[in-house]
Design a protein around this motif. Sequence first.
Motif, mmCIF file in Angstrom:
data_model
loop_
_atom_site.group_PDB
_atom_site.id
_atom_site.type_symbol
_atom_site.label_atom_id
_atom_site.label_comp_id
_atom_site.label_asym_id
_atom_site.label_seq_id
_atom_site.Cartn_x
_atom_site.Cartn_y
_atom_site.Cartn_z
ATOM 1 N N ARG A 199 93.206 -37.491 64.782
ATOM 2 C CA ARG A 199 94.404 -38.235 65.052
ATOM 3 C C ARG A 199 94.550 -38.148 66.452
ATOM 4 O O ARG A 199 96.157 -39.088 66.887
ATOM 5 N N GLU A 231 97.063 -42.762 59.923
ATOM 6 C CA GLU A 231 96.630 -41.979 59.972
ATOM 7 C C GLU A 231 98.090 -40.779 61.078
ATOM 8 O O GLU A 231 96.948 -39.209 61.312
ATOM 9 N N LEU A 232 98.712 -41.561 61.289
ATOM 10 C CA LEU A 232 99.766 -41.095 62.314
ATOM 11 C C LEU A 232 101.162 -41.014 61.759
ATOM 12 O O LEU A 232 101.528 -41.187 60.164
ATOM 13 N N THR A 249 97.534 -32.823 57.629
ATOM 14 C CA THR A 249 97.526 -32.525 59.055
ATOM 15 C C THR A 249 96.939 -31.481 60.109
ATOM 16 O O THR A 249 96.857 -31.921 60.921
ATOM 17 N N PHE A 266 94.054 -39.912 54.159
ATOM 18 C CA PHE A 266 94.336 -39.123 55.215
ATOM 19 C C PHE A 266 96.065 -38.505 54.447
ATOM 20 O O PHE A 266 97.322 -38.182 55.341
#
Length: 447
Positions: free
Chosen positions: A299, A346-347, A292, A279
């Motif tokens: 995501r 993941e975020l 991204t 990630f």
Amino acid sequence: MTENTVAPIGQWRLNRAVAKRALIWLICLAPLFYATYGTANWLASQRENVPNITFAWEQAIPFIAWTIFPYWSINLFYGLSLFFNDTTAEVDRLAKRYLTAQIIAVTCFIAFPLTVIFHKPSTSGASGFLFDMLGGFDKPFNQAPSLHIALLVIIWTHWRVRLSGIVLWIWHLWCALIGISVLTTYQHHFIDIPTGLLLGLFALWLFPAHMPSPVAAFRLTDDPKARRIGTYYAMASLIFLLATIIGTPTSAAFLFFLWPALALLLVSIGYFGAGPAVFQKCTEGTLSLASTWLLAPCRLGAIVNSRIWTRQLPPSVAIGKNVHLGRLPRVSELSQFMTVIDLTAELAKPSGVEIAWRSFPTLDLVSPQHDELRKAADAIELARRKGPVLVCCALGFQRSAAVIAVWLLQYGHVKTAAEAIQVIEAGGRRVHLAEDMVSFAQEVKQP
């Protein structure tokens, strides 16, 4: 220097070692490009019927002869970019990105050749000369993914961190013209562009600037749960890939399924052994450009899942001692905190956040590494002395709860893992935390 800290172009000076390395790479890459690209073209020309993938609306795209100039300019930037680096390591990284894009693109050209169906009008003058040069080696094959677009993504990224002010905006505009020119010179069809974007982003992801390659330290995990989750992601990736293969002959739109297929495959690699590095999340909570966009489908799924599971829960609850537990917050939910300890991989942190943000990226649904839990627990202790701290993950059920449990154990607030879990749930948050995930911290007590 990384791409986030490179020297501005105005301060750049030619380095002999960099120039030598760049020249060596260019001498190797240029012949390899023409040999492999030409071979793929020749192989496609030997087939009786080479298919095409075209949307009906593409018939309205005009032929604009002068756009051959920005189209050709990428060759100049291809070579020039190798010399504009601060270290030989940066040269190597850029060259590896080039090579990755080339190998994958040429492999696709050979395995799944496509052709352009639009016929170029006759041209004259300087633009006509460039079209004639292009036609000398570039036949109407080698379409998806567009290697031109993949290289454009790599080169655009290389220069955007080295330019500033009006020059940077001119660079963005010129790159946009290069991207559009693949259509207005009738060199590509539309579907070649998004597939080329994916390829360029993959090359950036594979050789990131700010951290090691996510697959460099791959070791097959011995965690059965992680392998099982990785298998689920791999199977989901395969489903999207099969949908692409089956559906594309009837509609070119099915090629967009390659995006989630690739994203799911990369996440599965993370669970199989690459870890949260897939990630590419930095300690301050930001994600790389490649991650991204490349992993955006996964995501988006994580965000939707988080909102569904926590929609009837408060964003955070107080556990005590200036420590709060919750899901990844919105900007509007951060006014009461001075620090965020973030366990998600993941975020990314919400844009516009100005408070202290510490990330300890961990994969969802599997037990975090003990060292990471200890480091995060230490960060909680340091931060809470300055003011309220939010400890969060995607849902606030497991990863963030595990860190708080370790903090409770490690700093003597409780004596057993079971007691730590009881303290957390007494705060009003039902967590999914097994005692064995945090019991190791019982052996390590801070004075």
